[in-house]
Design a protein around this motif. Structure first.
Motif, short mmCIF file in Angstrom:
data_model
loop_
_atom_site.label_atom_id
_atom_site.label_comp_id
_atom_site.label_asym_id
_atom_site.label_seq_id
_atom_site.Cartn_x
_atom_site.Cartn_y
_atom_site.Cartn_z
N PRO A 211 -6.04 -2.25 6.45
CA PRO A 211 -6.06 -2.65 7.86
C PRO A 211 -6.65 -1.55 8.74
O PRO A 211 -6.49 -0.36 8.45
CB PRO A 211 -4.58 -2.89 8.19
N ALA A 212 -7.32 -1.94 9.80
CA ALA A 212 -7.91 -0.97 10.72
C ALA A 212 -6.83 -0.04 11.28
O ALA A 212 -5.77 -0.50 11.71
CB ALA A 212 -8.63 -1.69 11.85
N GLY A 213 -7.10 1.25 11.25
CA GLY A 213 -6.18 2.23 11.82
C GLY A 213 -5.04 2.63 10.91
O GLY A 213 -4.09 3.26 11.37
N SER A 214 -5.11 2.30 9.63
CA SER A 214 -3.98 2.58 8.74
C SER A 214 -4.08 3.94 8.07
O SER A 214 -5.16 4.40 7.70
CB SER A 214 -3.86 1.48 7.67
N ARG A 274 1.31 -2.40 1.50
CA ARG A 274 0.14 -2.92 2.20
C ARG A 274 -0.97 -3.36 1.25
O ARG A 274 -1.63 -4.37 1.47
CB ARG A 274 -0.42 -1.85 3.14
N LEU A 275 -1.19 -2.58 0.19
CA LEU A 275 -2.37 -2.81 -0.64
C LEU A 275 -2.04 -3.20 -2.08
O LEU A 275 -2.95 -3.41 -2.88
CB LEU A 275 -3.26 -1.56 -0.64
N GLY A 276 -0.76 -3.27 -2.42
CA GLY A 276 -0.41 -3.59 -3.79
C GLY A 276 -0.78 -2.51 -4.78
O GLY A 276 -0.97 -2.79 -5.97
N TRP A 277 -0.87 -1.28 -4.30
CA TRP A 277 -1.24 -0.15 -5.15
C TRP A 277 -0.06 0.28 -6.00
O TRP A 277 1.04 0.46 -5.48
CB TRP A 277 -1.71 1.01 -4.27
#
Length: 296
Positions: A211-214, A274-277
């Motif tokens: 996401p922008a700004g993350s 957030r990213l499923g990392w």
């Protein structure tokens, strides 16, 4: 996606290039030398000639790509302020080229600039005036200029085979020179860590979907006691392990003295959410014990 990567032939950057290519992306790698250009060609990436202080080349690379991953940094410990200024100017140049495009821009920062002494999170802002803190904040501000920016904060130890210039090989070199693997005080201060290949995967996920700004934390282990690191190095080199007083750290560790006693536990819970990392690589101590740091 065609991704412009600075630092594309470095220890982390070369893994990022491989990760991107394996995922079906195209890579345009910044190359300062013929050696770097040859390495990029061998990997299957395109070459973009330039350097970190060549702002026109950075703007050109950003213009020619669908997104940017910025990993290059001038590690001059004799003039840390100058290194920070070079990086900030590079970020500003890339940001200007991407403004209004909606393209992703993934920059690199470090966990050591985030609230020592407690578990830092992705919600902790970067510190202005602290090395990469200025460029981190400048990157995230690009969200207001039509860019999708994010920052990956890396721990002091990004480890793995082929690590020649990171903190672990530096600590090994110091231990060899001094005849002892040392820690400061009782060695209970903690360093976060991540395996190189896990870090590379996070950069790919970030350029694809952050996401922008993350702010993202490339942290596989929240905090490894520094004494455990010293003991692993001591075992690897068959050297004694000992604690030293804080006032003796500068003489023993040299340029690393400001960092070896820092307590820097860092969470990556929000990044994973957030990213499923999901980090999968060996843990730091297990990686040191493999022996490749003294056989590579």
């Amino acid at each position: 996606m065609r991704v412009f990567v600075t630092g594309a032939t470095g220890f982390i950057g070369s893994a990022v290039v491989r990760e991107l290519l394996d995922a079906g992306h195209e890579v345009l790698g910044l190359a300062r030398s013929d050696t770097s250009a040859a390495a990029l060609t061998a990997a299957g990436a395109e070459i973009h000639r330039g350097a970190l202080d060549d702002l026109d080349s950075l703007r050109g690379g950003a213009d020619a790509a669908d997104g940017v991953i910025h990993l290059a940094y001038v590690h001059d410990f004799s003039d840390i302020e100058a290194s920070g200024v070079i990086d900030l100017r590079a970020v500003e140049a890339i940001g200007a080229a991407l403004a209004g495009s909606g393209k992703p821009f993934v920059n690199t920062s470090g966990t050591l600039a985030v609230t020592p002494g407690r578990a830092g999170t992705e919600e902790d802002a970067g510190s202005d005036g602290v090395r990469r803190g200025d460029s981190e904040n400048a990157t995230l501000a690009l969200a207001e200029r039509g860019v999708r920016p994010s920052v990956v904060r890396l721990p002091p130890s990004v480890h793995g085979e082929g690590d020649k210039h990171g903190f672990v090989p530096s600590l090994i070199g110091i231990a060899r020179a001094k005849g002892v693997s040392a820690y400061v005080g009782d060695g209970s201060n903690r360093w976060p860590a991540v395996h190189r290949l896990d870090a590379a995967r996070l950069y790919r996920l970030a350029v694809e979907a952050a996401p922008a700004g993350s702010r993202l934390h490339g942290v596989g282990e929240e905090g490894v006691p520094f004494r455990d690191i010293a003991e692993a190095i001591g075992g690897l080199l068959a050297l004694p392990v000992a604690g030293i007083a804080a006032e003796d750290a500068a003489e023993h560790f040299g340029w690393l003295s400001a960092m070896v006693a820092l307590d820097n536990p860092t969470s990556s819970a929000l990044t994973r959410q957030r990213l499923g990392w999901r980090p999968e690589g060996p843990a730091l101590i297990a990686d040191i014990e493999k022996g490749h740091y003294v056989t590579d």
